[in-house]
Design a protein around this motif. Structure first.
Motif, short mmCIF file in Angstrom:
data_model
loop_
_atom_site.label_atom_id
_atom_site.label_comp_id
_atom_site.label_asym_id
_atom_site.label_seq_id
_atom_site.Cartn_x
_atom_site.Cartn_y
_atom_site.Cartn_z
N ARG A 61 -55.55 27.46 39.62
CA ARG A 61 -57.20 27.68 39.70
C ARG A 61 -57.51 28.68 38.40
O ARG A 61 -58.36 28.52 37.76
N THR A 62 -56.53 29.45 38.12
CA THR A 62 -56.84 30.51 36.97
C THR A 62 -56.47 29.74 35.62
O THR A 62 -57.59 29.58 34.80
N TYR A 63 -55.65 28.89 35.59
CA TYR A 63 -55.48 27.94 34.66
C TYR A 63 -56.57 27.16 34.35
O TYR A 63 -56.90 26.96 32.96
N ARG A 64 -56.96 26.30 35.28
CA ARG A 64 -58.09 25.53 35.11
C ARG A 64 -59.33 26.20 34.38
O ARG A 64 -59.97 25.63 33.82
N ASN A 65 -59.54 27.44 35.14
CA ASN A 65 -60.57 28.15 34.48
C ASN A 65 -60.64 28.46 33.04
O ASN A 65 -61.47 28.55 32.25
N MET A 66 -59.45 28.78 32.61
CA MET A 66 -59.13 29.01 31.32
C MET A 66 -59.48 27.69 30.32
O MET A 66 -59.94 27.79 29.42
N ALA A 67 -58.93 26.46 30.98
CA ALA A 67 -59.06 25.39 30.43
C ALA A 67 -60.84 25.00 30.13
O ALA A 67 -61.10 24.56 29.17
#
Length: 285
Positions: free
Chosen positions: A87-93
């Motif tokens: 989820r955090t990685y996706r938000n960074m994307a």
């Protein structure tokens, strides 16, 4: 997770050589402009920043949907190692995509349009249910996206200065020829890195040139395609030296990939040839 750790994960997720490729595609398009020698460099800066963020978004989204494959071939990547939540990685994307579109907006309507097309290709390539990354013909996405970024460089214009948001440069024959060349040449490129994913692709049921033809036969076919790829620029600029350069770099690349599976060697030869032909176009032809 703290800001410092997120930043480190973000930086580690960057594929530097591939980011450089996209920035060079934009630069190539900019150089092809008829008014290149009178251009303000600021017209190039913003689309370069835009494509760097756009590629970062593409990379991170692909990582999310490639996690099954990466467990087998890239166990050090943050999502696989558990260093960061999806989820955090996706938000960074998503933040990367937001920045990309902002800088694209500053670079004119046509660059913004090119970025939307690039974004759409990233979704088609990586995200189910389409996800043609799993198809043998998925490599055409790379060729198409590369041609798009050449176009972005060609049409870029920092409109905030003069208000020309819909700035348009009439395409010339050379620009069209380069787009066709880039499309075919870069449609081959993804097959270089796909070799390293062979084991994961087999287990995940991915249809690549290596899973269809077999690892060694597929490598031979790609090596031959790479040799031909390095000859293509001399079609546009057919001098004796250019042909010899293409033959030499093509032969080196063929050996480096077919015998040593050295993807970095291939990309090094690619950048050498690309930089040479840019210099040739600007100063030597």
């Amino acid at each position: 997770m703290g800001i410092k750790k997120k930043t480190m994960v973000y930086i580690r997720s960057t594929r530097a050589m591939r980011t450089l490729h996209w920035m060079m595609m934009v630069s190539l398009g900019f150089i092809l402009r008829p008014s290149f020698y009178e251009e303000n460099v600021i017209n190039l800066i913003f689309p370069l920043i835009a494509v760097a963020f756009l590629w970062q978004y593409t990379t991170m989204i692909n990582d999310i949907y490639d996690i099954g494959i990466d467990r087998k071939v890239h166990p050090d990547r943050p999502l696989v190692s558990g260093e960061i939540e999806a989820r955090t990685y996706r938000n960074m994307a998503y933040f990367s995509l937001l920045f990309a579109m902002f800088f694209s907006f500053l670079s004119s309507f046509f660059v913004l349009l090119m970025s939307f097309l690039f974004f759409s290709l990233a979704i088609v390539y990586s995200v189910p249910p389409v996800r043609i990354r799993n198809k043998w013909y998925g490599s055409v996405i790379m060729g198409t996206a590369s041609a798009i970024e050449v176009s972005a460089g060609y049409f870029s214009h920092f409109w905030v200065i003069d208000g020309h948001f819909f700035y348009f440069t009439q395409p010339n024959i050379l620009m069209v020829d380069v787009l066709i060349l880039v499309f075919f040449a870069l449609s081959i490129a993804p097959n270089i890195t796909a070799y390293m994913d062979y084991k994961g692709d087999i287990e995940a049921g991915v249809c690549s040139i290596y899973t269809v033809l077999g690892k060694e036969r597929g490598k031979t076919v790609v090596s031959v395609m790479l040799f031909i790829l390095f000859l293509l620029p001399s079609i546009l600029f057919p001098t004796s030296f250019n042909i010899m350069l293409g033959l030499s770099l093509g032969l080196i690349t063929y050996v480096m990939f077919s015998k040593y599976e050295c993807a970095k060697c291939v990309f090094t030869m690619y950048f050498i040839e690309l930089i040479y032909f840019i210099i040739y176009f600007l100063y030597l032809k």
